[in-house]
Design a protein around this motif. Structure first.
Motif, short mmCIF file in Angstrom:
data_model
loop_
_atom_site.label_atom_id
_atom_site.label_comp_id
_atom_site.label_asym_id
_atom_site.label_seq_id
_atom_site.Cartn_x
_atom_site.Cartn_y
_atom_site.Cartn_z
N GLU A 85 126.86 -26.99 -165.57
CA GLU A 85 126.06 -27.91 -166.05
C GLU A 85 126.21 -29.14 -164.94
O GLU A 85 126.94 -29.09 -164.05
N CYS A 86 125.17 -30.05 -164.82
CA CYS A 86 124.92 -31.13 -164.10
C CYS A 86 125.95 -32.33 -164.89
O CYS A 86 125.42 -32.52 -166.06
N VAL A 87 127.01 -32.87 -164.32
CA VAL A 87 127.74 -33.88 -164.96
C VAL A 87 126.88 -35.00 -165.28
O VAL A 87 126.19 -35.72 -164.47
N GLY A 88 126.96 -35.29 -166.48
CA GLY A 88 126.33 -36.69 -166.94
C GLY A 88 124.82 -36.61 -166.93
O GLY A 88 124.32 -37.73 -166.58
N CYS A 89 124.43 -35.61 -166.80
CA CYS A 89 122.75 -35.43 -166.59
C CYS A 89 122.20 -34.41 -167.60
O CYS A 89 121.81 -33.16 -167.22
N PRO A 90 122.27 -34.52 -168.83
CA PRO A 90 121.67 -33.60 -170.02
C PRO A 90 120.17 -33.28 -169.48
O PRO A 90 120.01 -31.99 -170.15
N GLU A 91 119.45 -33.99 -169.07
CA GLU A 91 118.20 -33.63 -168.55
C GLU A 91 117.74 -32.57 -167.94
O GLU A 91 116.80 -31.76 -167.85
N ALA A 92 119.18 -32.17 -167.09
CA ALA A 92 118.97 -30.92 -166.38
C ALA A 92 119.07 -29.63 -167.06
O ALA A 92 118.59 -28.48 -166.66
N ALA A 93 119.49 -29.80 -168.23
CA ALA A 93 119.80 -28.57 -169.08
C ALA A 93 118.52 -27.44 -169.17
O ALA A 93 118.84 -26.32 -168.96
N PRO A 94 117.45 -27.99 -169.52
CA PRO A 94 116.23 -26.90 -169.65
C PRO A 94 115.76 -26.43 -168.28
O PRO A 94 115.06 -25.19 -168.23
N PHE A 95 116.19 -26.76 -167.26
CA PHE A 95 116.18 -26.18 -165.85
C PHE A 95 116.96 -25.22 -165.42
O PHE A 95 116.95 -24.44 -164.54
N ILE A 96 118.08 -25.33 -166.12
CA ILE A 96 119.43 -24.23 -165.79
C ILE A 96 119.28 -23.19 -166.49
O ILE A 96 119.46 -22.13 -166.27
N ALA A 97 118.71 -23.11 -167.87
CA ALA A 97 118.36 -21.94 -168.63
C ALA A 97 117.43 -22.18 -169.64
O ALA A 97 117.12 -23.49 -169.84
N ARG A 98 116.89 -21.26 -170.19
CA ARG A 98 115.79 -21.49 -171.21
C ARG A 98 115.89 -20.32 -172.05
O ARG A 98 116.30 -19.24 -171.70
N GLU A 99 115.37 -20.35 -173.27
CA GLU A 99 115.26 -19.14 -174.09
C GLU A 99 114.17 -18.51 -173.99
O GLU A 99 112.93 -18.86 -174.10
N PRO A 100 114.36 -17.12 -173.95
CA PRO A 100 113.20 -16.01 -173.80
C PRO A 100 112.17 -16.03 -174.79
O PRO A 100 112.75 -16.24 -175.90
N ARG A 101 111.17 -15.80 -174.46
CA ARG A 101 110.16 -15.25 -175.65
C ARG A 101 110.80 -14.41 -176.60
O ARG A 101 111.36 -13.52 -176.05
N GLU A 102 110.23 -14.71 -177.78
CA GLU A 102 110.57 -13.69 -178.87
C GLU A 102 110.20 -12.29 -178.39
O GLU A 102 109.34 -11.79 -177.82
N GLY A 103 111.45 -11.17 -178.66
CA GLY A 103 111.11 -10.03 -178.38
C GLY A 103 111.81 -9.49 -176.77
O GLY A 103 111.83 -8.43 -176.44
N TRP A 104 112.42 -10.70 -176.42
CA TRP A 104 113.06 -10.53 -175.08
C TRP A 104 114.44 -11.17 -175.03
O TRP A 104 114.61 -12.15 -175.40
N SER A 105 115.36 -10.04 -174.68
CA SER A 105 116.69 -10.78 -174.51
C SER A 105 117.57 -10.11 -173.50
O SER A 105 117.19 -8.82 -173.04
N LEU A 106 118.60 -10.84 -173.16
CA LEU A 106 119.55 -10.15 -172.06
C LEU A 106 120.71 -9.52 -172.80
O LEU A 106 121.76 -9.07 -172.04
N SER A 107 120.91 -9.81 -174.06
CA SER A 107 122.13 -9.19 -174.61
C SER A 107 122.01 -7.89 -175.10
O SER A 107 120.98 -7.16 -174.78
#
Length: 459
Positions: free
Chosen positions: A437-459
Protein backbone atom coordinates in the motif's frame (compact mmCIF):
# COMPACT_ATOMS: atom_id res chain seq x y z
CA UNK A 1 -4.81 -10.26 -0.28
CA UNK A 2 -1.30 -11.70 -0.41
CA UNK A 3 1.40 -9.92 1.55
CA UNK A 4 4.41 -12.02 0.66
CA UNK A 5 7.60 -9.98 0.40
CA UNK A 6 9.35 -10.66 -2.89
CA UNK A 7 13.04 -10.11 -3.36
CA UNK A 8 15.69 -10.79 -5.95
CA UNK A 9 18.38 -10.94 -3.29
CA UNK A 10 18.85 -14.65 -3.94
CA UNK A 11 20.07 -13.83 -7.42
CA UNK A 12 23.88 -14.03 -7.28
CA UNK A 13 25.97 -10.96 -7.99
CA UNK A 14 29.58 -10.78 -9.15
CA UNK A 15 30.89 -11.04 -5.60
CA UNK A 16 28.82 -14.18 -4.97
CA UNK A 17 30.12 -15.71 -8.18
CA UNK A 18 33.76 -14.99 -7.39
CA UNK A 19 33.41 -16.38 -3.87
CA UNK A 20 31.05 -19.23 -4.64
CA UNK A 21 33.27 -21.22 -6.96
CA UNK A 22 32.48 -23.10 -10.14
CA UNK A 23 28.87 -24.00 -9.39
CA UNK A 24 27.70 -20.40 -9.25
CA UNK A 25 30.06 -19.39 -11.99
CA UNK A 26 28.40 -21.92 -14.26
CA UNK A 27 24.97 -20.53 -13.49
CA UNK A 28 25.89 -16.87 -13.78
CA UNK A 29 24.35 -13.60 -12.72
CA UNK A 30 20.60 -13.38 -12.92
CA UNK A 31 20.16 -16.99 -13.99
CA UNK A 32 19.02 -18.33 -10.65
CA UNK A 33 15.29 -18.71 -10.24
CA UNK A 34 13.10 -20.21 -7.51
CA UNK A 35 13.33 -23.89 -6.71
CA UNK A 36 12.43 -25.53 -9.99
CA UNK A 37 10.98 -28.99 -10.40
CA UNK A 38 10.88 -29.80 -14.10
CA UNK A 39 8.01 -31.93 -15.32
CA UNK A 40 10.39 -33.64 -17.73
CA UNK A 41 13.44 -35.09 -16.05
CA UNK A 42 15.53 -35.68 -19.14
CA UNK A 43 17.04 -32.99 -21.35
CA UNK A 44 16.38 -35.36 -24.27
CA UNK A 45 12.59 -35.17 -23.82
CA UNK A 46 10.40 -32.81 -25.78
CA UNK A 47 8.34 -30.17 -24.03
CA UNK A 48 4.57 -30.41 -24.52
CA UNK A 49 3.24 -26.87 -24.57
CA UNK A 50 -0.03 -24.96 -24.84
CA UNK A 51 0.12 -21.51 -26.39
CA UNK A 52 -2.43 -18.97 -25.14
CA UNK A 53 -2.53 -15.97 -27.43
CA UNK A 54 -1.10 -16.86 -30.85
CA UNK A 55 -1.52 -13.67 -32.89
CA UNK A 56 0.96 -10.82 -33.14
CA UNK A 57 3.51 -11.18 -30.35
CA UNK A 58 2.03 -14.54 -29.42
CA UNK A 59 2.53 -15.87 -32.92
CA UNK A 60 6.12 -14.71 -32.83
CA UNK A 61 6.69 -16.40 -29.47
CA UNK A 62 5.21 -19.64 -30.76
CA UNK A 63 7.36 -19.63 -33.90
CA UNK A 64 10.48 -18.99 -31.83
CA UNK A 65 9.60 -21.87 -29.51
CA UNK A 66 9.13 -24.09 -32.57
CA UNK A 67 12.60 -23.20 -33.82
CA UNK A 68 14.17 -24.76 -30.73
CA UNK A 69 13.00 -28.12 -32.15
CA UNK A 70 12.39 -29.22 -28.55
CA UNK A 71 8.64 -28.60 -28.24
CA UNK A 72 5.42 -30.28 -29.23
CA UNK A 73 2.44 -27.95 -29.49
CA UNK A 74 -0.52 -29.70 -27.86
CA UNK A 75 -3.02 -26.83 -27.81
CA UNK A 76 -3.45 -23.27 -29.04
CA UNK A 77 -5.87 -20.63 -27.83
CA UNK A 78 -6.95 -17.20 -28.99
CA UNK A 79 -10.14 -15.15 -28.90
CA UNK A 80 -9.50 -14.47 -32.61
CA UNK A 81 -10.09 -17.60 -34.68
CA UNK A 82 -7.94 -16.28 -37.53
CA UNK A 83 -4.89 -16.83 -35.35
CA UNK A 84 -5.86 -20.27 -34.04
CA UNK A 85 -6.58 -21.36 -37.63
CA UNK A 86 -3.09 -20.26 -38.66
CA UNK A 87 -1.51 -22.01 -35.69
CA UNK A 88 -3.34 -25.25 -36.35
CA UNK A 89 -2.18 -25.18 -39.96
CA UNK A 90 1.38 -25.33 -38.63
CA UNK A 91 0.48 -27.83 -35.89
CA UNK A 92 -2.30 -30.09 -37.20
CA UNK A 93 -2.32 -32.21 -34.04
CA UNK A 94 -2.91 -29.22 -31.75
CA UNK A 95 -6.37 -28.66 -30.30
CA UNK A 96 -7.77 -25.16 -30.75
CA UNK A 97 -9.64 -23.15 -28.12
CA UNK A 98 -11.05 -19.65 -27.73
CA UNK A 99 -11.37 -19.70 -23.94
CA UNK A 100 -8.19 -20.62 -22.04
CA UNK A 101 -10.28 -21.81 -19.11
CA UNK A 102 -11.68 -24.54 -21.34
CA UNK A 103 -8.17 -25.32 -22.58
CA UNK A 104 -7.03 -26.08 -19.05
CA UNK A 105 -10.11 -28.23 -18.44
CA UNK A 106 -9.53 -30.21 -21.62
CA UNK A 107 -5.76 -30.66 -21.86
CA UNK A 108 -4.41 -29.52 -18.49
CA UNK A 109 -3.14 -33.02 -17.75
CA UNK A 110 -1.56 -33.42 -21.20
CA UNK A 111 0.84 -30.48 -21.16
CA UNK A 112 4.13 -29.66 -19.45
CA UNK A 113 4.18 -25.92 -19.95
CA UNK A 114 2.22 -22.87 -21.10
CA UNK A 115 3.22 -19.83 -23.17
CA UNK A 116 1.01 -16.84 -22.31
CA UNK A 117 0.92 -14.01 -24.85
CA UNK A 118 -2.52 -12.53 -24.31
CA UNK A 119 -3.31 -8.87 -23.77
CA UNK A 120 -1.91 -7.32 -20.61
CA UNK A 121 -5.15 -7.36 -18.62
CA UNK A 122 -5.54 -11.14 -18.94
CA UNK A 123 -1.93 -12.23 -18.29
CA UNK A 124 -2.53 -13.22 -14.67
CA UNK A 125 -5.78 -15.05 -15.43
CA UNK A 126 -4.18 -17.12 -18.18
CA UNK A 127 -1.09 -17.80 -16.05
CA UNK A 128 -2.55 -18.67 -12.66
CA UNK A 129 -4.25 -21.94 -13.70
CA UNK A 130 -0.97 -23.20 -15.14
CA UNK A 131 0.84 -22.50 -11.89
CA UNK A 132 -1.93 -24.14 -9.88
CA UNK A 133 -1.54 -27.23 -12.06
CA UNK A 134 2.23 -27.23 -11.57
CA UNK A 135 3.05 -26.30 -15.17
CA UNK A 136 6.02 -24.25 -16.30
CA UNK A 137 5.14 -20.80 -17.64
CA UNK A 138 6.56 -18.32 -20.11
CA UNK A 139 4.53 -15.10 -19.82
CA UNK A 140 4.86 -11.99 -21.91
CA UNK A 141 5.64 -8.69 -20.25
CA UNK A 142 4.39 -7.09 -18.12
CA UNK A 143 3.85 -10.02 -15.80
CA UNK A 144 0.35 -8.85 -14.87
CA UNK A 145 -2.05 -5.93 -15.18
CA UNK A 146 -1.47 -4.34 -11.76
CA UNK A 147 0.58 -4.71 -8.57
CA UNK A 148 -1.88 -7.01 -6.81
CA UNK A 149 -2.10 -9.46 -9.71
CA UNK A 150 1.66 -9.37 -10.15
CA UNK A 151 2.20 -10.23 -6.49
CA UNK A 152 -0.30 -13.09 -6.64
CA UNK A 153 1.36 -14.59 -9.71
CA UNK A 154 4.87 -14.35 -8.25
CA UNK A 155 3.70 -15.97 -5.02
CA UNK A 156 1.94 -18.75 -6.90
CA UNK A 157 5.08 -19.43 -8.94
CA UNK A 158 7.13 -19.64 -5.74
CA UNK A 159 4.70 -22.16 -4.29
CA UNK A 160 4.57 -24.21 -7.48
CA UNK A 161 8.35 -24.45 -7.82
CA UNK A 162 8.12 -24.53 -11.60
CA UNK A 163 10.29 -22.94 -14.29
CA UNK A 164 9.17 -19.42 -15.18
CA UNK A 165 10.31 -16.69 -17.55
CA UNK A 166 8.88 -13.26 -18.35
CA UNK A 167 9.20 -12.22 -21.96
CA UNK A 168 11.92 -9.58 -21.65
CA UNK A 169 13.89 -10.87 -24.60
CA UNK A 170 16.53 -8.13 -24.44
CA UNK A 171 17.58 -9.53 -21.06
CA UNK A 172 19.24 -12.36 -22.99
CA UNK A 173 21.28 -10.05 -25.21
CA UNK A 174 25.03 -9.87 -24.79
CA UNK A 175 24.98 -6.06 -24.59
CA UNK A 176 22.90 -6.11 -21.40
CA UNK A 177 25.23 -8.78 -19.99
CA UNK A 178 28.31 -6.65 -20.61
CA UNK A 179 26.67 -3.58 -19.04
CA UNK A 180 25.77 -5.55 -15.91
CA UNK A 181 29.38 -6.72 -15.66
CA UNK A 182 30.72 -3.18 -16.00
CA UNK A 183 28.37 -1.72 -13.40
CA UNK A 184 28.80 -4.52 -10.89
CA UNK A 185 32.58 -4.60 -11.24
CA UNK A 186 32.80 -0.88 -10.44
CA UNK A 187 33.85 0.44 -13.84
CA UNK A 188 32.20 3.80 -13.14
CA UNK A 189 32.46 3.61 -9.36
CA UNK A 190 29.51 3.86 -7.01
CA UNK A 191 26.33 4.51 -8.98
CA UNK A 192 24.03 7.08 -7.36
CA UNK A 193 21.53 7.63 -10.14
CA UNK A 194 20.23 6.09 -13.35
CA UNK A 195 18.09 7.62 -16.07
CA UNK A 196 15.96 5.63 -18.51
CA UNK A 197 14.18 7.21 -21.48
CA UNK A 198 12.17 5.89 -24.41
CA UNK A 199 11.02 7.80 -27.43
CA UNK A 200 7.95 5.67 -28.05
CA UNK A 201 4.54 6.34 -26.55
CA UNK A 202 1.85 3.74 -25.79
CA UNK A 203 2.29 0.56 -27.79
CA UNK A 204 3.11 2.02 -31.18
CA UNK A 205 6.24 0.52 -32.66
CA UNK A 206 7.16 3.21 -35.16
CA UNK A 207 6.19 6.42 -36.92
CA UNK A 208 4.45 4.25 -39.50
CA UNK A 209 2.23 2.83 -36.77
CA UNK A 210 1.52 6.32 -35.48
CA UNK A 211 0.45 7.50 -38.94
CA UNK A 212 -1.68 4.40 -39.45
CA UNK A 213 -3.54 4.97 -36.17
CA UNK A 214 -3.47 8.78 -36.17
CA UNK A 215 -7.26 9.12 -36.11
CA UNK A 216 -7.52 6.74 -33.17
CA UNK A 217 -4.77 8.46 -31.21
CA UNK A 218 -6.79 11.67 -31.15
CA UNK A 219 -9.62 9.91 -29.34
CA UNK A 220 -9.39 11.19 -25.76
CA UNK A 221 -12.58 9.83 -24.20
CA UNK A 222 -14.54 6.61 -24.11
CA UNK A 223 -16.47 6.19 -27.38
CA UNK A 224 -20.25 6.36 -27.16
CA UNK A 225 -21.07 4.95 -30.58
CA UNK A 226 -21.62 1.21 -31.00
CA UNK A 227 -19.71 -1.12 -33.29
CA UNK A 228 -20.23 -4.77 -34.11
CA UNK A 229 -17.26 -7.01 -33.34
CA UNK A 230 -15.79 -8.95 -36.27
CA UNK A 231 -17.17 -12.48 -36.57
CA UNK A 232 -13.74 -13.94 -35.88
CA UNK A 233 -13.42 -12.20 -32.47
CA UNK A 234 -15.13 -13.17 -29.23
CA UNK A 235 -15.30 -9.72 -27.65
CA UNK A 236 -16.61 -10.90 -24.28
CA UNK A 237 -13.67 -13.28 -23.91
CA UNK A 238 -11.27 -10.55 -25.01
CA UNK A 239 -12.59 -8.33 -22.20
CA UNK A 240 -12.09 -11.17 -19.73
CA UNK A 241 -11.75 -9.75 -16.19
CA UNK A 242 -11.91 -6.12 -17.35
CA UNK A 243 -15.04 -3.97 -16.99
CA UNK A 244 -17.64 -4.42 -19.72
CA UNK A 245 -17.28 -2.11 -22.67
CA UNK A 246 -18.99 -2.27 -26.05
CA UNK A 247 -16.66 -3.26 -28.85
CA UNK A 248 -14.95 -0.38 -30.63
CA UNK A 249 -12.01 -0.07 -33.00
CA UNK A 250 -10.23 2.33 -30.62
CA UNK A 251 -9.52 -0.70 -28.41
CA UNK A 252 -8.96 -3.51 -30.88
CA UNK A 253 -6.81 -4.79 -32.49
CA UNK A 254 -3.46 -4.07 -30.85
CA UNK A 255 -1.58 -1.92 -30.23
CA UNK A 256 -4.60 0.31 -29.66
CA UNK A 257 -5.57 -1.16 -26.30
CA UNK A 258 -2.19 -0.25 -24.75
CA UNK A 259 -3.30 3.31 -24.04
CA UNK A 260 -6.51 2.52 -22.15
CA UNK A 261 -6.22 2.12 -18.36
CA UNK A 262 -8.87 -0.61 -18.28
CA UNK A 263 -6.64 -2.88 -20.33
CA UNK A 264 -3.03 -1.80 -19.82
CA UNK A 265 -0.57 0.67 -18.31
CA UNK A 266 0.59 2.46 -21.43
CA UNK A 267 4.25 2.84 -22.28
CA UNK A 268 5.41 2.45 -18.68
CA UNK A 269 4.22 -1.13 -18.21
CA UNK A 270 5.06 -2.01 -21.79
CA UNK A 271 8.56 -0.71 -22.47
CA UNK A 272 9.41 -0.27 -18.82
CA UNK A 273 9.70 -4.06 -18.66
CA UNK A 274 12.56 -3.93 -21.17
CA UNK A 275 14.35 -0.68 -20.37
CA UNK A 276 14.03 -0.54 -16.58
CA UNK A 277 15.19 -4.14 -16.56
CA UNK A 278 18.79 -3.04 -17.12
CA UNK A 279 19.23 -0.79 -14.03
CA UNK A 280 17.05 -3.14 -12.00
CA UNK A 281 19.40 -6.01 -12.81
CA UNK A 282 22.72 -4.18 -12.78
CA UNK A 283 22.02 -2.30 -9.54
CA UNK A 284 20.35 -5.27 -7.83
CA UNK A 285 17.20 -3.31 -7.09
CA UNK A 286 14.09 -4.53 -5.35
CA UNK A 287 11.20 -2.36 -4.16
CA UNK A 288 11.46 1.44 -4.29
CA UNK A 289 10.69 3.43 -1.16
CA UNK A 290 9.16 6.40 -3.00
CA UNK A 291 7.93 7.32 -6.46
CA UNK A 292 6.98 10.72 -7.85
CA UNK A 293 5.61 11.33 -11.34
CA UNK A 294 5.64 14.39 -13.57
CA UNK A 295 3.53 15.21 -16.59
CA UNK A 296 0.11 16.44 -17.67
CA UNK A 297 -2.83 15.87 -15.31
CA UNK A 298 -3.85 12.22 -15.27
CA UNK A 299 -6.68 11.24 -17.60
CA UNK A 300 -9.33 8.95 -16.13
CA UNK A 301 -9.38 6.67 -19.19
CA UNK A 302 -6.09 6.96 -21.07
CA UNK A 303 -2.45 6.48 -20.11
CA UNK A 304 -0.17 9.45 -20.90
CA UNK A 305 1.89 9.64 -24.05
CA UNK A 306 4.59 11.64 -22.25
CA UNK A 307 5.49 11.60 -18.55
CA UNK A 308 8.35 10.86 -16.17
CA UNK A 309 8.81 9.16 -12.80
CA UNK A 310 11.56 9.42 -10.20
CA UNK A 311 12.08 6.43 -7.90
CA UNK A 312 14.19 6.31 -4.77
CA UNK A 313 15.71 2.95 -3.82
CA UNK A 314 17.31 2.18 -0.44
CA UNK A 315 20.82 0.84 0.18
CA UNK A 316 21.36 -2.78 -0.84
CA UNK A 317 24.20 -4.60 0.90
CA UNK A 318 27.35 -2.57 0.27
CA UNK A 319 25.57 -0.43 -2.35
CA UNK A 320 24.30 2.97 -1.31
CA UNK A 321 20.87 4.42 -2.09
CA UNK A 322 20.13 5.19 -5.72
CA UNK A 323 17.55 7.15 -7.69
CA UNK A 324 16.16 5.83 -10.98
CA UNK A 325 14.28 8.19 -13.27
CA UNK A 326 12.02 7.12 -16.13
CA UNK A 327 11.08 9.34 -19.09
CA UNK A 328 8.74 8.56 -21.97
CA UNK A 329 7.61 10.39 -25.09
CA UNK A 330 8.82 13.99 -25.12
CA UNK A 331 10.29 13.86 -21.59
CA UNK A 332 14.08 13.51 -21.46
CA UNK A 333 16.77 13.81 -18.75
CA UNK A 334 18.21 17.30 -18.25
CA UNK A 335 21.71 16.04 -19.08
CA UNK A 336 20.33 14.82 -22.44
CA UNK A 337 18.54 18.12 -23.08
CA UNK A 338 21.76 20.05 -22.38
CA UNK A 339 23.61 17.92 -24.93
CA UNK A 340 26.15 16.67 -22.39
CA UNK A 341 25.69 13.06 -23.53
CA UNK A 342 24.91 11.54 -26.94
CA UNK A 343 21.24 12.22 -27.72
CA UNK A 344 20.09 8.69 -28.36
CA UNK A 345 16.35 8.33 -28.98
CA UNK A 346 16.12 5.79 -26.14
CA UNK A 347 18.71 4.83 -23.58
CA UNK A 348 19.83 4.03 -20.06
CA UNK A 349 22.38 6.29 -18.37
CA UNK A 350 24.20 5.22 -15.21
CA UNK A 351 25.96 8.01 -13.30
CA UNK A 352 28.75 6.90 -10.98
CA UNK A 353 31.53 8.39 -8.91
CA UNK A 354 34.13 7.63 -11.63
CA UNK A 355 32.16 8.29 -14.79
CA UNK A 356 29.03 7.36 -16.68
CA UNK A 357 27.78 4.48 -18.81
CA UNK A 358 25.23 4.97 -21.59
CA UNK A 359 23.46 1.97 -23.11
CA UNK A 360 20.59 0.99 -25.34
CA UNK A 361 19.50 -2.47 -26.48
CA UNK A 362 22.49 -3.20 -28.65
CA UNK A 363 25.41 -0.93 -27.67
CA UNK A 364 26.98 0.92 -24.76
CA UNK A 365 29.69 3.49 -24.16
CA UNK A 366 31.66 4.68 -21.14
CA UNK A 367 31.66 8.46 -20.66
CA UNK A 368 33.52 10.72 -20.90
CA UNK A 369 35.21 8.59 -23.54
CA UNK A 370 38.62 10.21 -23.08
CA UNK A 371 38.67 9.00 -19.49
CA UNK A 372 38.29 5.36 -20.54
CA UNK A 373 40.74 5.16 -23.48
CA UNK A 374 42.92 2.59 -21.70
CA UNK A 375 40.10 0.92 -19.79
CA UNK A 376 40.16 -2.87 -19.68
CA UNK A 377 36.70 -4.41 -19.16
CA UNK A 378 36.32 -7.20 -16.61
CA UNK A 379 36.46 -10.80 -17.69
CA UNK A 380 32.90 -11.85 -18.61
CA UNK A 381 31.01 -13.40 -15.75
CA UNK A 382 27.43 -13.31 -17.11
CA UNK A 383 27.22 -16.34 -19.41
CA UNK A 384 25.85 -15.91 -22.91
CA UNK A 385 22.28 -17.05 -23.36
CA UNK A 386 21.16 -19.59 -25.97
CA UNK A 387 18.21 -17.25 -26.50
CA UNK A 388 15.48 -16.10 -24.14
CA UNK A 389 12.92 -18.62 -25.36
CA UNK A 390 15.31 -21.51 -25.74
CA UNK A 391 16.70 -20.87 -22.27
CA UNK A 392 13.21 -21.35 -20.85
CA UNK A 393 12.58 -24.49 -22.90
CA UNK A 394 15.88 -26.02 -21.82
CA UNK A 395 15.24 -25.15 -18.17
CA UNK A 396 11.81 -26.80 -18.37
CA UNK A 397 13.55 -29.92 -19.65
CA UNK A 398 15.98 -29.89 -16.76
CA UNK A 399 18.91 -28.04 -18.30
CA UNK A 400 20.02 -24.84 -16.57
CA UNK A 401 17.98 -21.97 -15.19
CA UNK A 402 16.09 -19.01 -16.59
CA UNK A 403 17.31 -15.41 -16.60
CA UNK A 404 14.05 -13.58 -15.84
CA UNK A 405 12.07 -15.85 -13.50
CA UNK A 406 8.97 -14.49 -11.84
CA UNK A 407 10.85 -13.97 -8.56
CA UNK A 408 12.90 -11.35 -10.42
CA UNK A 409 10.29 -10.19 -12.95
CA UNK A 410 7.68 -9.70 -10.24
CA UNK A 411 9.45 -6.88 -8.35
CA UNK A 412 10.47 -5.28 -11.66
CA UNK A 413 6.85 -5.30 -12.85
CA UNK A 414 5.61 -3.96 -9.52
CA UNK A 415 8.02 -1.03 -9.67
CA UNK A 416 6.84 -0.12 -13.17
CA UNK A 417 3.21 -0.24 -12.11
CA UNK A 418 4.05 1.88 -9.08
CA UNK A 419 5.21 4.64 -11.40
CA UNK A 420 1.76 4.69 -12.97
CA UNK A 421 0.17 4.71 -9.52
CA UNK A 422 2.19 7.79 -8.58
CA UNK A 423 1.19 9.45 -11.83
CA UNK A 424 -2.51 8.73 -11.37
CA UNK A 425 -2.71 10.00 -7.78
CA UNK A 426 -0.72 13.09 -8.72
CA UNK A 427 1.65 13.20 -5.78
CA UNK A 428 4.78 11.63 -4.36
CA UNK A 429 4.02 8.29 -2.76
CA UNK A 430 5.80 6.26 -0.11
CA UNK A 431 5.60 2.54 -0.80
CA UNK A 432 5.13 -0.13 1.86
CA UNK A 433 6.03 -3.29 0.01
CA UNK A 434 5.04 -5.69 2.78
CA UNK A 435 1.57 -4.19 3.25
CA UNK A 436 1.34 -3.49 -0.48
CA UNK A 437 0.00 0.00 0.00
CA UNK A 438 0.95 3.65 -0.42
CA UNK A 439 1.43 5.09 3.05
CA UNK A 440 -1.19 7.72 3.91
CA UNK A 441 -2.61 7.64 0.37
CA UNK A 442 -5.85 5.62 0.33
CA UNK A 443 -6.76 7.06 -3.06
CA UNK A 444 -4.03 4.88 -4.57
CA UNK A 445 -5.80 1.63 -3.62
CA UNK A 446 -7.95 1.33 -6.82
CA UNK A 447 -4.79 1.56 -8.91
CA UNK A 448 -2.99 -1.17 -6.94
CA UNK A 449 -5.76 -3.77 -7.15
CA UNK A 450 -9.18 -4.16 -8.69
CA UNK A 451 -12.04 -6.62 -8.45
CA UNK A 452 -12.26 -8.70 -11.63
CA UNK A 453 -15.49 -8.93 -13.56
CA UNK A 454 -17.95 -11.58 -12.44
CA UNK A 455 -16.94 -15.01 -13.70
CA UNK A 456 -13.22 -14.30 -13.47
CA UNK A 457 -11.03 -15.13 -10.49
CA UNK A 458 -7.40 -15.80 -9.57
CA UNK A 459 -8.33 -18.08 -6.67
Amino acid sequence: MPRWTMSNKMLPNRRDILVGGTALAAVGLGNVSPAQTPVSSSANDRLKIAAIGVGGRGGSNLRTMEQTEMVDVVAVCDVDTRFTDQAVQRHPKAKAFRDFRKLYDAVGNDIDAVVVSTTEHTHAFATMPALQLGKHVYCEKPLAYNIDETRQIAEAAERAGVVTQMGTQIHAGSNYHRVVELIQSGAIGDVSEAHVWVNRAWGLQSEADAKKHRDLLHVDSRPTDMMTPPDHVDWDLWLGPAPVRPYHSVYFPGPRWYRWWDFAGGTMSDLGSHWNDLPFWALELDAPTTAEAFGPPAHSEIAPASMSVKYEYPSRGDRGPVSVSWYQGTHKPEIWQRGEIPRWDSGVLFIGSKGMLLSDYGKHVLLPEESFVDFEPPAPFVPDSPGHHEQWVRACLGEGETASPFRYAGPLTEANHLGNVAYRVGKKITWDRDKMECVGCPEAAPFIAREPREGWSLS
